[in-house]
Scaffold this motif. Structure first.
Motif, PDB file in Angstrom:
ATOM      1  N   LYS A   1      -8.334   5.749  -5.916  1.00  0.00           N
ATOM      2  CA  LYS A   1      -9.476   5.693  -4.995  1.00  0.00           C
ATOM      3  C   LYS A   1     -10.568   4.773  -5.527  1.00  0.00           C
ATOM      4  O   LYS A   1     -11.117   3.934  -4.798  1.00  0.00           O
ATOM      5  CB  LYS A   1     -10.038   7.099  -4.777  1.00  0.00           C
ATOM      6  N   ARG A   2     -10.874   4.913  -6.819  1.00  0.00           N
ATOM      7  CA  ARG A   2     -11.922   4.076  -7.412  1.00  0.00           C
ATOM      8  C   ARG A   2     -11.493   2.609  -7.458  1.00  0.00           C
ATOM      9  O   ARG A   2     -12.300   1.706  -7.216  1.00  0.00           O
ATOM     10  CB  ARG A   2     -12.268   4.576  -8.812  1.00  0.00           C
TER      11      ARG A   2
ATOM     12  N   GLU B   1     -11.761   0.881  -4.100  1.00  0.00           N
ATOM     13  CA  GLU B   1     -13.138   0.497  -3.780  1.00  0.00           C
ATOM     14  C   GLU B   1     -13.459  -0.901  -4.280  1.00  0.00           C
ATOM     15  O   GLU B   1     -14.327  -1.588  -3.735  1.00  0.00           O
ATOM     16  CB  GLU B   1     -14.121   1.508  -4.386  1.00  0.00           C
ATOM     17  N   HIS B   2     -12.743  -1.335  -5.315  1.00  0.00           N
ATOM     18  CA  HIS B   2     -12.917  -2.676  -5.872  1.00  0.00           C
ATOM     19  C   HIS B   2     -11.833  -3.636  -5.392  1.00  0.00           C
ATOM     20  O   HIS B   2     -11.793  -4.794  -5.837  1.00  0.00           O
ATOM     21  CB  HIS B   2     -12.885  -2.622  -7.403  1.00  0.00           C
TER      22      HIS B   2
END
Length: 377
Positions: free
Chosen positions: A83-84, A87-88
């Motif tokens: 998920k993190r 985001e990138h």
């Protein structure tokens, strides 16, 4: 984008869980973490960590077209990492394992003392060269591999698997292997590597960037014991000088590395490059100035940080700035200066990315007279 060049950041990845100690809690760990005591905290910082996330995402934020390759489990922590990274826009290259759990670290950043790590290596234990996407690597200009001494398959049998992986990559030019050491204290992981390991691996490494303490521990036990005696319980970077580090740089070059950067904590970064040993081919492939890179030696003192919150990820982001500068075809001195500057920016936050500044911002601050720490020759 950095000069239309591409990079791969592979190796160790985990979730970093950092409990936030409130202001005024500085002191000895034994007192703060005494058995039976309730310690009031001030929140928690949770983010992807390890070389893949820290260096890879920092490179991406600095404008590098970079693909991340790390191994995680299909569990809750793995889902959080994905998920993190999504985001990138950087989740595409992750390796998902049905059989392994995701690695995590609990980072105890108690104000006033060095960090304490509670680490579960998880899927990093079984990571091997066969996990990599070599087709994607072939299209890259630079290959970064981080934290091999926290990855069992990489340090077993004197680095046999790591050397095999690097050999395969070198045969498929142009990617350039680059290796970095873990952040954990070397004395907490004895026996994993030694001169035999580095003699096997370093001939395939172009940019070698360990910390002074780690490199000394692995290559010169007598010198390391002298350093720790001198430090008397403190971090060795508080007592060593540049002249203490120089022999280690030469030793790494003698073992086969082309460019050696030795991180010396708050002291700064020592650098040394080969006069031959393949550095001319390296410069040609990366379009670097031979005059600016070949046969150089120097020291870049650290810049004064605005504040110090945590050193977590500072080494990783400093190397991201160095590699981003390399891909921009910068001179060696500028690349090392950017590494020192980014490290000073990173310590202002608990994670590796929140304190990050662009190369242009750091250059502007340097032009405005950003002060440096004392040089200890």
């Amino acid at each position: 984008m950095v000069a239309n060049k591409r990079a791969v950041a592979a190796g160790h990845i985990c979730i970093d869980i950092t409990p936030l100690f409130p202001k005024g809690s500085a002191g000895e760990a034994g007192r703060i973490l005494a058995p039976g005591r309730l310690v009031q905290m001030d929140g928690v910082d949770i983010h992807p960590g390890g070389a893949v996330a820290n260096t890879g995402l920092a490179m991406k934020r600095l404008g590098v077209d970079v693909r991340l390759m790390g191994k995680i489990g299909k569990d809750e922590l793995g889902a959080l990492i994905l998920k993190r990274l999504e985001e990138h826009g950087a989740a595409e290259g992750m390796i998902l394992s049905d059989q392994e759990k995701t690695s995590y670290s609990v980072v105890l950043a108690i104000p006033g003392i060095d960090r304490i790590f509670l680490h579960d290596p998880g899927a990093n234990v079984t990571f091997s060269g066969s996990d990599l996407d070599f087709e994607a690597i072939k299209g890259a200009d630079l290959f970064h591999f981080g934290y091999p001494t926290l990855m069992r398959r990489m340090y077993q049998n004197q680095g046999e698997e790591l050397a095999r992986m690097f050999r395969r990559i070198k045969r498929g030019e142009p990617p350039y292997p680059w290796i970095w050491q873990p952040l954990t204290r070397p004395r907490k992981q004895p026996g994993r590597t030694g001169k035999g390991f580095w003699k096997r691996v370093l001939p395939y490494v172009d940019f070698f960037v360990p910390s002074a303490e780690e490199l000394c521990f692995m290559l010169d036990g007598e010198r390391y014991r002298e350093w720790t005696k001198r430090a008397d319980g403190r971090d060795v970077t508080e007592v060593i000088r540049v002249r203490d580090v120089k022999p280690l740089g030469q030793l790494a070059l003698d073992m086969g590395a082309r460019v050696v950067l030795i991180k010396c904590g708050a002291l700064g970064i020592y650098y040394r490059t080969a006069c031959k040993n393949g550095i001319e081919d390296m410069c040609r492939q990366l379009n670097l100035s031979m005059e600016a890179w070949k046969g150089k030696e120097g020291f870049e003192p650290s810049f004064e940080p605005d504040t110090v919150v945590s050193a977590t990820g500072a080494g990783d982001t400093s190397i991201a700035a160095f590699l981003a500068s390399v891909l921009r075809e910068a001179d060696l001195k500028e690349a090392v200066e950017m590494a020192a500057a980014e490290g000073a920016c990173c310590v202002a936050a608990y994670d590796a990315l929140s304190g990050l500044r662009s190369l242009e911002e750091m250059k502007e601050r340097i032009r405005e007279g950003w002060s440096k720490r004392e040089y200890r020759p």
